[in-house]
Design a protein around this motif. Structure first.
Motif, PDB file in Angstrom:
ATOM      1  N   GLU A 135       0.843  -1.198   0.000  1.00 56.38           N
ATOM      2  CA  GLU A 135       0.000   0.000   0.000  1.00 56.38           C
ATOM      3  C   GLU A 135       0.881   1.251   0.000  1.00 56.38           C
ATOM      4  N   THR A 136       1.564   1.467  -1.122  1.00 65.52           N
ATOM      5  CA  THR A 136       2.547   2.550  -1.158  1.00 65.52           C
ATOM      6  C   THR A 136       1.912   3.935  -1.125  1.00 65.52           C
ATOM      7  N   SER A 137       0.702   4.080  -1.626  1.00 64.63           N
ATOM      8  CA  SER A 137       0.046   5.393  -1.540  1.00 64.63           C
ATOM      9  C   SER A 137      -0.200   5.773  -0.089  1.00 64.63           C
ATOM     10  N   GLU A 138      -0.515   4.788   0.747  1.00 63.12           N
ATOM     11  CA  GLU A 138      -0.711   5.047   2.176  1.00 63.12           C
ATOM     12  C   GLU A 138       0.616   5.403   2.825  1.00 63.12           C
ATOM     13  N   VAL A 139       1.692   4.771   2.376  1.00 61.69           N
ATOM     14  CA  VAL A 139       3.029   5.092   2.907  1.00 61.69           C
ATOM     15  C   VAL A 139       3.366   6.550   2.623  1.00 61.69           C
ATOM     16  N   LEU A 140       3.142   6.990   1.391  1.00 63.29           N
ATOM     17  CA  LEU A 140       3.435   8.374   1.021  1.00 63.29           C
ATOM     18  C   LEU A 140       2.547   9.347   1.788  1.00 63.29           C
ATOM     19  N   ALA A 141       1.297   8.971   2.023  1.00 64.24           N
ATOM     20  CA  ALA A 141       0.398   9.838   2.795  1.00 64.24           C
ATOM     21  C   ALA A 141       0.905   9.999   4.223  1.00 64.24           C
ATOM     22  N   LEU A 142       1.396   8.928   4.804  1.00 60.27           N
ATOM     23  CA  LEU A 142       1.949   9.015   6.158  1.00 60.27           C
ATOM     24  C   LEU A 142       3.231   9.840   6.163  1.00 60.27           C
ATOM     25  N   TYR A 143       4.053   9.659   5.137  1.00 63.15           N
ATOM     26  CA  TYR A 143       5.277  10.454   5.052  1.00 63.15           C
ATOM     27  C   TYR A 143       4.944  11.941   4.985  1.00 63.15           C
ATOM     28  N   ASP A 144       3.978  12.303   4.162  1.00 66.35           N
ATOM     29  CA  ASP A 144       3.612  13.708   3.984  1.00 66.35           C
ATOM     30  C   ASP A 144       2.779  14.242   5.143  1.00 66.35           C
ATOM     31  N   GLY A 145       2.367  13.358   6.030  1.00 63.02           N
ATOM     32  CA  GLY A 145       1.594  13.756   7.192  1.00 63.02           C
ATOM     33  C   GLY A 145       2.423  13.689   8.461  1.00 63.02           C
ATOM     34  N   PRO A 146       2.153  12.721   9.336  1.00 63.50           N
ATOM     35  CA  PRO A 146       2.803  12.715  10.650  1.00 63.50           C
ATOM     36  C   PRO A 146       4.287  12.379  10.650  1.00 63.50           C
ATOM     37  N   ILE A 147       4.804  11.777   9.575  1.00 62.58           N
ATOM     38  CA  ILE A 147       6.223  11.412   9.591  1.00 62.58           C
ATOM     39  C   ILE A 147       7.109  12.600   9.240  1.00 62.58           C
ATOM     40  N   TYR A 148       6.859  13.247   8.105  1.00 65.89           N
ATOM     41  CA  TYR A 148       7.736  14.361   7.723  1.00 65.89           C
ATOM     42  C   TYR A 148       6.981  15.486   7.043  1.00 65.89           C
ATOM     43  N   GLY A 149       5.688  15.584   7.328  1.00 67.26           N
ATOM     44  CA  GLY A 149       4.917  16.696   6.797  1.00 67.26           C
ATOM     45  C   GLY A 149       5.389  18.033   7.341  1.00 67.26           C
ATOM     46  N   GLU A 150       5.915  18.009   8.553  1.00 71.99           N
ATOM     47  CA  GLU A 150       6.571  19.171   9.152  1.00 71.99           C
ATOM     48  C   GLU A 150       8.046  18.823   9.316  1.00 71.99           C
ATOM     49  N   PRO A 151       8.878  19.164   8.343  1.00 69.39           N
ATOM     50  CA  PRO A 151      10.289  18.746   8.378  1.00 69.39           C
ATOM     51  C   PRO A 151      11.018  19.239   9.622  1.00 69.39           C
ATOM     52  N   THR A 152      11.830  18.359  10.212  1.00 76.16           N
ATOM     53  CA  THR A 152      12.656  18.716  11.354  1.00 76.16           C
ATOM     54  C   THR A 152      14.097  18.330  11.055  1.00 76.16           C
ATOM     55  N   ALA A 153      14.990  18.815  11.898  1.00 81.84           N
ATOM     56  CA  ALA A 153      16.401  18.448  11.786  1.00 81.84           C
ATOM     57  C   ALA A 153      16.818  17.533  12.939  1.00 81.84           C
ATOM     58  N   PHE A 154      15.846  16.921  13.598  1.00 85.08           N
ATOM     59  CA  PHE A 154      16.173  15.937  14.627  1.00 85.08           C
ATOM     60  C   PHE A 154      16.733  14.694  13.940  1.00 85.08           C
ATOM     61  N   GLY A 155      17.883  14.225  14.406  1.00 82.72           N
ATOM     62  CA  GLY A 155      18.618  13.184  13.712  1.00 82.72           C
ATOM     63  C   GLY A 155      17.822  11.934  13.430  1.00 82.72           C
ATOM     64  N   PHE A 156      17.132  11.401  14.436  1.00 82.79           N
ATOM     65  CA  PHE A 156      16.452  10.133  14.237  1.00 82.79           C
ATOM     66  C   PHE A 156      15.168  10.294  13.435  1.00 82.79           C
ATOM     67  N   ASN A 157      14.536  11.460  13.491  1.00 82.94           N
ATOM     68  CA  ASN A 157      13.391  11.721  12.619  1.00 82.94           C
ATOM     69  C   ASN A 157      13.832  11.782  11.158  1.00 82.94           C
ATOM     70  N   MET A 158      14.961  12.449  10.906  1.00 80.32           N
ATOM     71  CA  MET A 158      15.479  12.496   9.546  1.00 80.32           C
ATOM     72  C   MET A 158      15.873  11.101   9.068  1.00 80.32           C
ATOM     73  N   ALA A 159      16.460  10.302   9.963  1.00 86.98           N
ATOM     74  CA  ALA A 159      16.866   8.946   9.582  1.00 86.98           C
ATOM     75  C   ALA A 159      15.651   8.108   9.198  1.00 86.98           C
ATOM     76  N   ASP A 160      14.587   8.200   9.985  1.00 92.81           N
ATOM     77  CA  ASP A 160      13.378   7.455   9.643  1.00 92.81           C
ATOM     78  C   ASP A 160      12.824   7.903   8.296  1.00 92.81           C
ATOM     79  N   ALA A 161      12.804   9.217   8.073  1.00 95.60           N
ATOM     80  CA  ALA A 161      12.291   9.737   6.801  1.00 95.60           C
ATOM     81  C   ALA A 161      13.123   9.228   5.629  1.00 95.60           C
ATOM     82  N   ALA A 162      14.447   9.274   5.767  1.00 95.81           N
ATOM     83  CA  ALA A 162      15.327   8.823   4.690  1.00 95.81           C
ATOM     84  C   ALA A 162      15.164   7.340   4.426  1.00 95.81           C
ATOM     85  N   ALA A 163      15.099   6.551   5.482  1.00 97.24           N
ATOM     86  CA  ALA A 163      14.961   5.103   5.317  1.00 97.24           C
ATOM     87  C   ALA A 163      13.659   4.749   4.616  1.00 97.24           C
TER      88      ALA A 163
END
Length: 432
Positions: A246-274
């Motif tokens: 369900e890749t469309s759901e993955v992208l929706a989560l990325y653009d929402g609670p995962i990285y919809g508000e970009p941060t420079a916190f190391g582990f948040n960035m790592a999760d986003a990149a992975a």
């Protein structure tokens, strides 16, 4: 002298400040809610409250961006000159070690604190965090297991101990016991993000993708409001959707609670990149998301954590940032000759994983395969969890396929299927 719920002394605290501290500590143990407001109120009431400064340090020094880490450093400076008990001095010394990049030292100090004071839940949590940064799976389990005889279900904070133990059990392969402990913790405190996350880890490692979606989105949604661990727990949720295709759901989560508000916190960035990297390995177009993430990685100094830097290379490769890639590699050369435990992380793992990601991005599959085969069985030495480091195995499988190394690819898929028989269908889809 004021004391906490377990009779531990709280030097410099009034009864009012002690109550506020307890509220802040509960939020920190759950990784949910507002810890800072009661903590600041406690310090306004009792400026010499040493454990309030210590808690502020632990909240702000784990994987934070530079401005947030500066708050933690200031909290340590405030605490280190105050009168303190031996237990409190242990926390201060551990913070000093963390600030110096001496994670093994911090872990050992906190180990000694909890040997003497097994009811110090903050020391247990901070110690397991050090174990996470060190990739020490056995200590993730055993530093919690050794205090269990001193705890019981009717004691305040028991859910926190169970959540910590659940994660340690999962990281050492005791999946059934881990899930039982995590679910029991949630039954006592549904907002406990760490316990929620421990059960999610079990389901990831077993390939139970549909169970994982139900667990994160339906069985217990109480973890979601004000979640300090929200990015990571939504990342787990995205992995379950990814496993279901369900890749469309993955992208929706990325653009929402995962990285919809970009941060420079190391582990948040790592999760986003992975997450983006895994999507790319699946052939999913992630658009311009790499550029936003690469900008955030570039806003923070490199060479401080090889685990985070490996994910920075993913972002720089994804965004086509050759200059940033070169600067990141140069930072590893400096780190390996520098102080602190990151020199070890780079020497043992980062000097393989970071150029391997670059090589894969450049289409040099032979080099990527060589480097990843060399390092993957010891990648735990630079921290993270099994679920997080799995991106290295996925990259190796993709490189083998792209290079036409069919025998190697089949072998890697077979070992994966043997390790995760419940995920057989998803694993076989990797070969499609």
């Amino acid at each position: 002298m004021a004391k906490d719920h377990h009779g531990l002394e709280l030097t410099g605290a009034s009864a009012t400040a002690a109550g506020l501290y307890q509220k802040a500590l509960e939020a920190q143990i759950c990784y949910a809610g507002d810890a800072f407001t009661p903590l600041e109120a406690a310090l306004a009431d009792s400026p010499d409250f040493v454990m309030a400064h210590v808690l502020k340090g632990w909240i702000t020094l784990m994987g934070a961006d530079t401005p947030t880490a500066a708050i933690g450093a200031a909290a340590y400076e405030a605490a280190r000159t105050l009168p303190a008990s031996s237990r409190e001095q242990g926390h201060i010394a551990a913070l000093a070690a963390l600030l110096a990049g001496e994670l093994r030292g911090a872990a050992r100090i906190l180990e000694d604190v909890t040997i003497e004071h097994p009811h110090d839940l903050l020391a247990l949590q901070a110690g397991q965090n050090m174990d996470f940064l060190l990739g020490d799976a056995r200590m993730k389990r055993d530093r919690i297991g050794r205090v269990l005889p001193h705890w019981s279900r009717d004691m305040p904070g028991w859910h926190g101990v169970l959540g910590l133990h659940a994660f340690g059990l999962e990281e050492t392969g005791h999946y059934e016991r881990a899930e039982d402990a995590g679910r029991e913790a949630i039954s006592l405190q549904p907002r406990n993000n760490w316990a929620q996350h421990a059960v999610a880890h079990v389901m990831v490692m077993q390939g139970r993708h549909a169970d994982g979606v139900r667990w994160m989105r339906q069985e217990n949604a109480a973890w979601q409001p004000e979640a300090m661990l929200g990015v990571h727990n939504w990342w787990h949720t995205a992995l379950f959707h990814m496993g279901l295709g369900e890749t469309s759901e993955v992208l929706a989560l990325y653009d929402g609670p995962i990285y919809g508000e970009p941060t420079a916190f190391g582990f948040n960035m790592a999760d986003a990149a992975a997450l983006l990297w895994r999507l790319e390995l699946m052939g999913v177009d992630v658009g311009g998301r790499w550029n936003i993430l690469a900008d955030r990685f570039a806003s923070e100094p490199a060479g401080r954590n090889a685990f985070v830097d490996t994910h920075a290379m993913m972002a720089y490769v994804g965004a086509g940032r050759d200059a940033d890639q070169a600067a990141l590699l140069a930072a590893q050369d400096q780190a390996i000759a520098g102080p602190g435990d990151n020199a070890m992380f780079v020497r043992d793992v980062g000097r393989f994983t970071i150029p391997a990601i670059q090589a894969f991005g450049r289409g040099d599959d032979a080099k990527a395969i060589e480097l990843l085969r060399d390092v993957r069985n010891r990648a735990g030495r630079f921290g993270g969890s099994h679920a997080q480091r799995d991106v290295l195995d996925l990259t190796l499988i993709a490189a083998a396929r792209r290079a036409g190394a069919t025998a190697l690819e089949r072998a890697l898929l077979a070992e994966r299927e043997a390790a995760m028989p419940l995920a057989r269908e998803a694993i076989r889809a990797l070969a499609a």
